[in-house]
Design an enzyme around this catalytic site. Sequence first.
Site, short mmCIF file in Angstrom:
data_model
loop_
_atom_site.label_atom_id
_atom_site.label_comp_id
_atom_site.label_asym_id
_atom_site.label_seq_id
_atom_site.Cartn_x
_atom_site.Cartn_y
_atom_site.Cartn_z
N GLU A 170 0.45 -1.49 -0.19
CA GLU A 170 0.57 -0.04 0.20
C GLU A 170 0.69 1.15 -0.37
O GLU A 170 0.22 1.87 -0.44
CB GLU A 170 -0.98 0.04 1.13
CG GLU A 170 -1.60 -1.10 1.66
CD GLU A 170 -2.63 -1.81 2.85
OE1 GLU A 170 -3.38 -1.81 3.04
OE2 GLU A 170 -1.73 -1.09 3.24
N ASP A 186 -12.19 -5.45 -1.37
CA ASP A 186 -12.73 -6.61 -1.30
C ASP A 186 -14.30 -6.37 -0.99
O ASP A 186 -14.18 -5.56 -0.09
CB ASP A 186 -12.02 -7.81 -0.63
CG ASP A 186 -11.91 -7.43 1.19
OD1 ASP A 186 -10.40 -6.97 1.29
OD2 ASP A 186 -12.13 -7.68 2.11
N1 SAH Z 1 -2.54 -12.16 3.29
C1 SAH Z 1 -2.13 -10.99 3.22
C2 SAH Z 1 -2.92 -10.19 4.56
C3 SAH Z 1 -3.57 -8.93 4.33
S1 SAH Z 1 -4.63 -8.58 5.39
C4 SAH Z 1 -1.30 -10.52 3.06
O1 SAH Z 1 -1.10 -10.37 1.67
O2 SAH Z 1 -0.03 -10.41 3.85
C5 SAH Z 1 -5.17 -7.26 5.61
C6 SAH Z 1 -4.60 -6.06 4.94
O3 SAH Z 1 -5.70 -4.89 4.80
C7 SAH Z 1 -4.34 -5.23 6.59
O4 SAH Z 1 -3.88 -4.13 7.04
C8 SAH Z 1 -6.34 -4.52 6.80
O5 SAH Z 1 -6.37 -2.91 7.68
C9 SAH Z 1 -6.43 -4.54 5.69
N2 SAH Z 1 -7.63 -6.04 5.00
C10 SAH Z 1 -7.70 -5.43 3.40
N3 SAH Z 1 -9.47 -5.93 3.38
C11 SAH Z 1 -9.50 -6.06 4.98
C12 SAH Z 1 -10.92 -6.69 5.11
N4 SAH Z 1 -11.77 -6.75 3.91
N5 SAH Z 1 -11.25 -7.24 6.62
C13 SAH Z 1 -9.92 -6.99 7.37
N6 SAH Z 1 -8.29 -6.04 6.84
C14 SAH Z 1 -8.65 -5.77 5.51
#
Ligand code: SAH
Length: 257
Positions: free
Chosen positions: A30, A219
């Site tokens: 990001e 998402d």
């Molecule tokens: N598997 C991912 C993990 C990302 S977690 C990776 O590539 O490492 C998600 C991150 O994006 C967090 O920092 C959160 O703030 C944000 N985020 C985006 N969509 C989200 C959702 N549906 N629920 C919670 N956090 C979300």
Amino acid sequence: MRETSSPTFTLTPLAQPVRSVLLYVAMEAEASGIATALALSAPRSLRASSTAMLRDGEHNGLRIQLVTAGRDALLGVDHIGPVFGALAVARALDTCPADVIINAGTAGGFQSRGGAIGALVIARDVQFHDCRVELPNFDALARAHTRLSLSDAELDAIATLLHASVGGVSTGSSLGATSNEIAFFTREKTLAKEMELAAVAVVARERGVPLLALKSITDLVDQHEPAHEAFVKNLAFASARLARAMPQLLQWLRARG
Ligand code: SAH
């Protein structure tokens, strides 16, 4: 249906004028586009004992310090989530005082409330959705429902400028959502669900620093596609939207005084 709940806590309003900004972004994916859009320095360690990284520079008359929580030495993944969010911002404020904190990042959105992939949400308020403390006042403490620093008029002005929606953000430690949490989001008319903002708001309140937040949707929580699949697929697109919006948001901040 009952009305959405009112925030328990408020934050310091924006000072006039804003000259320095602490930009907190959870993930490197990001942050890198934002750093490019603002022509910031290469990342360097925020301080010796922390994984947090700092990029800085001048943009349009504002001093910008972009902080990410960094990467876990053992697991090799970004330090996302409320604990690392709070730690990174608290540590950053120790070394990089600023007139305002901006939390920019990605979030889950809600198609039933007008959400779409890459759409922007400017936060009016934030709360934790995954805490349960059945004790008076401890419950409100844990939920930490906080009205962020922007007034209704300021929120509306930014929403018009960025074509963003204004509304409630909800923070938890999970990427997915339980059915109870989904019912909570419906009651609260949540527009964005993510993993850091409520924790950053606690730090902003403790330190008396104004806070605003811009989230870009990766998402849709109320659609069938699992959040982690949509997240990975849309992360670059949603982050690019955020990076495009950031210079406009900063210009608005600079122009107000
Ligand atoms: N598997 C991912 C993990 C990302 S977690 C990776 O590539 O490492 C998600 C991150 O994006 C967090 O920092 C959160 O703030 C944000 N985020 C985006 N969509 C989200 C959702 N549906 N629920 C919670 N956090 C979300």
